[in-house]
Design an enzyme around this catalytic site. Structure first.
Site, short mmCIF file in Angstrom:
data_model
loop_
_atom_site.label_atom_id
_atom_site.label_comp_id
_atom_site.label_asym_id
_atom_site.label_seq_id
_atom_site.Cartn_x
_atom_site.Cartn_y
_atom_site.Cartn_z
N CYS A 1 89.79 29.69 53.02
CA CYS A 1 89.60 29.55 54.47
C CYS A 1 88.75 28.33 54.86
O CYS A 1 89.26 27.39 55.46
CB CYS A 1 88.95 30.82 55.02
SG CYS A 1 90.04 32.24 54.87
N1 LIG Z 1 91.57 35.36 51.72
C1 LIG Z 1 90.82 35.50 52.78
O1 LIG Z 1 89.65 35.82 52.68
C2 LIG Z 1 91.40 35.27 54.19
C3 LIG Z 1 90.62 35.67 55.28
C4 LIG Z 1 91.12 35.48 56.56
C5 LIG Z 1 92.37 34.88 56.73
N2 LIG Z 1 93.11 34.47 55.66
C6 LIG Z 1 94.41 33.86 55.92
O2 LIG Z 1 95.42 34.83 55.63
C7 LIG Z 1 96.58 34.21 55.11
C8 LIG Z 1 96.94 34.82 53.77
O3 LIG Z 1 95.88 34.55 52.85
P1 LIG Z 1 95.66 35.37 51.52
O4 LIG Z 1 94.30 35.03 51.04
O5 LIG Z 1 96.03 36.80 51.72
O6 LIG Z 1 96.76 34.67 50.56
P2 LIG Z 1 97.24 35.19 49.12
O7 LIG Z 1 97.71 34.00 48.40
O8 LIG Z 1 96.19 36.07 48.52
O9 LIG Z 1 98.48 36.14 49.45
C9 LIG Z 1 99.65 35.69 50.03
C10 LIG Z 1 100.82 36.50 49.47
O10 LIG Z 1 102.00 36.12 50.16
C11 LIG Z 1 103.07 36.07 49.25
N3 LIG Z 1 104.12 35.25 49.82
C12 LIG Z 1 104.20 33.90 49.89
N4 LIG Z 1 105.33 33.54 50.55
C13 LIG Z 1 105.95 34.67 50.92
C14 LIG Z 1 107.15 34.96 51.62
N5 LIG Z 1 107.92 33.99 52.11
N6 LIG Z 1 107.49 36.25 51.78
C15 LIG Z 1 106.73 37.25 51.29
N7 LIG Z 1 105.57 37.04 50.64
C16 LIG Z 1 105.19 35.76 50.44
C17 LIG Z 1 102.44 35.53 47.99
O11 LIG Z 1 103.23 35.84 46.84
C18 LIG Z 1 101.09 36.26 47.99
O12 LIG Z 1 101.16 37.51 47.33
C19 LIG Z 1 96.27 32.72 55.06
O13 LIG Z 1 96.72 32.12 56.23
C20 LIG Z 1 94.75 32.70 55.04
O14 LIG Z 1 94.22 31.49 55.57
C21 LIG Z 1 92.65 34.67 54.38
#
Ligand SMILES: NC(=O)c1ccc[n+]([C@@H]2O[C@H](COP(=O)([O-])OP(=O)(O)OC[C@H]3O[C@@H](n4cnc5c(N)ncnc54)[C@H](O)[C@@H]3O)[C@@H](O)[C@H]2O)c1
Length: 416
Positions: free
Chosen positions: A255
């Site tokens: 993030c």
């Molecule tokens: N990690 C954090 O602490 C956090 C906090 C707030 C917001 N976010 C935001 O949330 C979003 C997700 O982050 P995250 O940390 O969960 O990512 P992550 O990489 O942990 O998880 C994303 C998942 O999406 C899957 N994926 C990718 N493309 C896909 C598709 N087309 N269809 C289905 N699944 C698909 C991946 O295989 C993965 O399992 C990002 O925009 C991030 O900026 C993250």
């Protein structure tokens, strides 16, 4: 739920616990297999919760996007990284929305939770979803709701972090608000998806800029011979108008190092230069080099060069008590030191193995022999499981980028 990572899985579990029947759509077959077996790849989600929800038929994961047709609500939680040029990479969002658009049916609510630039929901998602002839706010509903989860936070988790929601129309906002009110303690409706998108970027830019400021103050304090940690602790006694941020080896995670660039990119599109964001990015991005400079000083005092010296990096996760190494400054530091010829090992009980720099690595055990062997120990992540008294007693020299040795006096300690 589309995307079952750090955001999508905890959210799925929360919805399922509230009685919703949740289907998790993934592109990673291994994740689908393990989740359906009742295992969890996310530290904050206990496997027993997943097991129980799978058993009760409230949660399952799938690779089959045709199941989207049966959903009432579709929540998108896919990654939003940066390209090498530091421009937003919304290709994961586009891929997910293409799957939805091909199967959209009347009455569905689509919510984007991935962090992104203001305008994404209206300018990118809406036209894609309306292409088949459906009208947003009438045939289907669309909203943005930023995810604010803080992995490893023992106090605040999915349920008790207020949820901001901005729909394309007021009906979109009302329906999305009703959905989240069923599982979150507090929902905060706002007037549009753009506002909701901007809220998230303001929050993360606020952190990035303040960390950049305090990192700069740390460099300045060093020049002035002042202990920046003492300065911050004393300033933090002011009961109003000051909020402590702490210096460190650089930003990490999915993030804070990334999201502000979504905003500066959008600013550039509008002919506006977001100078604070760029400057904070520069200051924070330079911190691993500053820590490497400290290592150089520590070795120099022992008449040693970096080339050929053995260095132990203590903690590679980007913050304490978690196992996430994405964008971790520890990785930058390892790369800088190895480029200069150092032999670098790491120790992190949360990260037993690490594939980085083209080779697999394994964590060294945390014990006196591990601390005594290297020429310098660099403290990057102050996990509570580390006994810093032991580090102070056994390491030959130490670079402490987190003030983890506070109160422990000994020679050969180099702080930020
Ligand atoms: N990690 C954090 O602490 C956090 C906090 C707030 C917001 N976010 C935001 O949330 C979003 C997700 O982050 P995250 O940390 O969960 O990512 P992550 O990489 O942990 O998880 C994303 C998942 O999406 C899957 N994926 C990718 N493309 C896909 C598709 N087309 N269809 C289905 N699944 C698909 C991946 O295989 C993965 O399992 C990002 O925009 C991030 O900026 C993250």
């Amino acid at each position: 739920m589309i995307g079952l990572g750090y955001v999508g899985l905890p959210l799925s579990v929360e919805f399922a616990k509230a009685g919703f029947r949740v289907t998790g759509f993934e592109v990673d077959p291994k994740r689908v297999r393990t989740l359906n077996r009742g295992e969890s790849h996310i530290q904050d989600v206990p496997a027993r919760d997943v097991r129980e929800l799978v058993r009760r038929g409230l949660f399952h994961a799938t690779l089959d996007f045709d199941e989207l047709r049966q959903m009432d609500v579709i929540d998108i939680c896919v990654p939003t990284p940066l390209r090498k040029t530091k421009d937003p990479d919304v290709s994961f969002i586009v891929a997910a929305v293409s799957e939805i658009a091909a199967r959209l049916r009347r009455g569905q609510l689509v919510v984007l939770e991935s962090t992104t630039y203001p305008g994404t929901t209206e300018e990118l998602l809406r036209p894609m979803l309306e292409r088949g002839g459906f009208s947003c706010g009438k045939d289907f509903f669309l909203a943005f709701s930023p995810e604010r989860v803080d992995p490893g936070n023992p106090t605040y988790h999915t349920r008790n972090i207020p949820k901001v929601v901005g729909g394309v129309t007021s009906d979109c906002t009302s329906i999305a608000t009703a959905l989240y009110a069923a599982v979150m303690d507090k929902v905060v409706p706002v007037s549009s998806p753009q506002v909701a998108e901007m809220v998230k970027l303001l929050e993360n830019t606020f952190r990035s800029v303040n960390i950049g400021l305090v990192n700069e103050i740390a460099l300045l304090s060093d020049k002035l011979g002042l202990d920046v940690w003492e300065v911050i602790d004393a300033a933090a006694t002011k009961p109003f108008g000051f909020m402590p941020f702490y210096p460190g080896p650089g930003l990490g995670g999915h993030c804070i190092p990334i999201d502000p660039f979504y905003l500066s990119w959008k600013a550039r599109q509008s002919g506006f230069e977001a100078r604070f964001i760029e400057l904070a990015g520069q200051v924070n991005g330079n911190m691993p080099f500053h820590v490497a400079g400290r290592v150089r000083e520590a070795l120099n005092a022992r008449r040693q060069a970096i080339r050929g010296s053995r260095i132990l990096v203590l903690g590679v996760a980007y913050k304490p008590e978690i196992n996430d190494v994405r964008e971790s400054p520890a990785l930058d530091l390892i790369e800088i030191l190895e480029r200069e010829g150092a032999l670098v090992d790491y120790c992190d009980p949360y990260v037993p193995s690490l594939n980085y720099g083209g080779r697999p690595r394994r964590s060294k055990p945390f014990r006196p022999a591990t601390l005594r062997a290297p020429d310098c120990v660099v403290i990057i992540t102050p996990h509570r499981v580390f006994d810093f008294g032991l580090v102070a007693r056994h390491a030959r020299s130490i670079v402490d980028s987190r003030n983890a040795l506070k109160g422990k006096r000994r020679r050969g300690v180099y702080r930020l």
